[in-house]
Design a protein around this motif. Structure first.
Motif, PDB file in Angstrom:
ATOM      1  N   VAL A   1       0.860  -1.179   0.000  1.00  0.00           N
ATOM      2  CA  VAL A   1       0.000   0.000   0.000  1.00  0.00           C
ATOM      3  C   VAL A   1       0.897   1.230   0.000  1.00  0.00           C
TER       4      VAL A   1
ATOM      5  N   LYS B   1       1.312   4.512   0.918  1.00  0.00           N
ATOM      6  CA  LYS B   1       0.770   5.565   1.777  1.00  0.00           C
ATOM      7  C   LYS B   1       1.407   6.909   1.417  1.00  0.00           C
TER       8      LYS B   1
ATOM      9  N   GLY C   1      -0.494  10.968  -3.171  1.00  0.00           N
ATOM     10  CA  GLY C   1      -1.698  11.773  -3.391  1.00  0.00           C
ATOM     11  C   GLY C   1      -1.704  12.410  -4.772  1.00  0.00           C
TER      12      GLY C   1
ATOM     13  N   HIS D   1      -7.784   3.120  -5.736  1.00  0.00           N
ATOM     14  CA  HIS D   1      -8.980   3.009  -4.898  1.00  0.00           C
ATOM     15  C   HIS D   1      -9.451   4.403  -4.489  1.00  0.00           C
TER      16      HIS D   1
ATOM     17  N   SER E   1     -10.282   6.580 -10.413  1.00  0.00           N
ATOM     18  CA  SER E   1      -9.285   5.655  -9.864  1.00  0.00           C
ATOM     19  C   SER E   1      -8.510   4.963 -10.985  1.00  0.00           C
TER      20      SER E   1
ATOM     21  N   SER F   1      -9.970   9.026   3.936  1.00  0.00           N
ATOM     22  CA  SER F   1      -8.581   9.273   3.557  1.00  0.00           C
ATOM     23  C   SER F   1      -7.817   7.966   3.360  1.00  0.00           C
ATOM     24  N   GLU F   2      -8.058   6.978   4.246  1.00  0.00           N
ATOM     25  CA  GLU F   2      -7.409   5.672   4.091  1.00  0.00           C
ATOM     26  C   GLU F   2      -7.873   4.963   2.826  1.00  0.00           C
ATOM     27  N   ASN F   3      -9.145   5.126   2.499  1.00  0.00           N
ATOM     28  CA  ASN F   3      -9.690   4.442   1.328  1.00  0.00           C
ATOM     29  C   ASN F   3      -9.177   5.029   0.016  1.00  0.00           C
ATOM     30  N   ARG F   4      -8.779   6.309   0.020  1.00  0.00           N
ATOM     31  CA  ARG F   4      -8.183   6.917  -1.168  1.00  0.00           C
ATOM     32  C   ARG F   4      -6.705   6.516  -1.219  1.00  0.00           C
ATOM     33  N   ARG F   5      -6.384   5.460  -1.944  1.00  0.00           N
ATOM     34  CA  ARG F   5      -5.048   4.876  -1.876  1.00  0.00           C
ATOM     35  C   ARG F   5      -4.669   4.214  -3.197  1.00  0.00           C
TER      36      ARG F   5
ATOM     37  N   GLU G   1      -2.396   0.723  -4.421  1.00  0.00           N
ATOM     38  CA  GLU G   1      -1.754  -0.505  -3.969  1.00  0.00           C
ATOM     39  C   GLU G   1      -1.040  -1.171  -5.145  1.00  0.00           C
TER      40      GLU G   1
END
Length: 357
Positions: free
Chosen positions: A248, A250, A253, A290, A304, A345-349, A351
């Motif tokens: 993932v 992190k 952005g 995502h 996405s 915010s976590e879901n906008r990622r 991987e």
């Protein structure tokens, strides 16, 4: 059902095929369709409700049949289908026996998967002992819903054009316009393929052996003497050999409502690219985009996809040699609660998933 309504259904079904061309143009450069893992054969029993449309001077009826098909790739199924239908009319009882070769286009594959379908074939029509063979063409829309890896519920609605080629089964016309609603099951043969991340989505525990058993230099949970992929990127999920299967990203952005990477994101991707180049693995890598639940489903899927493609392009420019496959999942795979900003915010990622060879 009046003929004009049946023609409207056919028009809508035809219009729904337009995303096929758009999707093909948009994704061809990434070639992720070619890497879809599921290519199983299947059978598909179904029941049908028939709206005769008025041309046959008949009531509506029922029927059923069986399909035999194959999953081709991310978007396409091909299927051979046979059916029987019956109903009553002013000239007597009708029976329709036929079959089609179908091409199904799936907009995306998930637990719920919508699709469009076109089919061509032949049909034998009988009424009061008077029979004739003709051609049929079908177009429609439907969906499948996965109950289990080897069992899906499927339903579609189709417009059917039938021309009996001067057989004169019914006086006055050899052309008929019907609508069918089909409900049934899809039963694939064999096990559903899985990615490495699906097979092992938790960190491997260290193996207790002598000497280097207590050493884990890169902190990936695999002892140095077993670790075949040293200096693993922090936070990644690895297999028993210490090689990455999921990561993932992190902090990666994008600018608002855009696929353009922020300077911070570019810095993070620079480090990822250096690690992938310094410690190469031969696996293809699916770059997944995502989104949170803000915005519509279609908007999030498109955004996405563009963002995952942007990450692929950046990593390729930095020299990553793996085959990179861009795939947007929209809001369909949340890892946190979309009811809070922290969860969104976590879901906008983004991987990285190493595809099993």
């Amino acid at each position: 059902m009046p003929k004009q309504n049946l023609f409207a259904i056919a028009l809508l079904a035809g219009m729904s095929m337009q995303p096929l061309v758009q999707a093909d143009d948009h994704y061809r450069s990434d070639r992720w369709d070619d890497h879809y893992q599921d290519d199983r054969w299947y059978i598909a029993p179904f029941a049908s409700y028939v709206d005769t449309g008025g041309d046959r001077n008949a009531s509506n009826g029922w029927g059923g049949g069986m399909g035999f098909g194959k999953i081709i790739d991310e978007h396409f199924n091909v299927e051979l289908k046979g059916f029987y239908e019956g109903f009553n009319g002013t000239n007597g009882a009708w029976s329709l026996t036929g079959g089609t070769a179908d091409l199904q286009y799936y907009f995306f594959r998930d637990k719920f998967s919508p699709y469009t379908v076109v089919g061509v074939g032949g049909m034998n029509s009988c009424v009061s002992g008077n029979c004739g063979a003709g051609i049929i063409g079908e177009a429609g829309v439907g969906f499948s819903y996965e109950l289990h890896d080897n069992l899906l519920v499927r339903s579609d609605v189709r417009y059917r054009y039938n021309n009996n080629l001067n057989a004169h089964v019914q006086p006055g016309t050899d052309e008929f316009h019907d609508m069918t609603v089909n409900v049934g099951f899809v039963i694939p043969f064999g096990d559903k393929p899985k990615t490495l991340a699906q097979r092992a989505d938790t960190r491997v525990e260290p193996v207790a052996i002598t000497d280097c058993a207590t050493l884990d230099s890169d902190g990936d949970g695999v002892n140095d003497c077993l670790d075949q992929c040293p200096d693993t990127i922090k936070g990644g999920v690895v297999d028993a050999k210490g090689c990455l299967i999921r990561l993932v990203l992190k902090g990666v952005g994008f600018k608002f409502d855009s696929e353009e990477l922020t300077p911070t994101a570019q810095g993070i991707l620079d480090g990822v690219a250096q690690n992938l180049i310094a410690h190469p693995q031969s696996n293809d890598i699916e770059v997944q985009g995502h989104a949170s639940s803000e915005g519509s489903h279609d908007y999030n899927m498109a955004l996405s996809q563009r963002r995952s493609a942007s990450v692929v392009d950046y990593l390729k420019r930095k020299g990553v040699a793996n085959k990179l496959i861009a795939k947007g999942y929209g809001e369909t795979q949340p890892i946190a609660d979309n009811a809070t900003e922290a969860g969104r915010s976590e879901n906008r990622r983004v991987e990285l998933i190493w595809v099993e060879e």
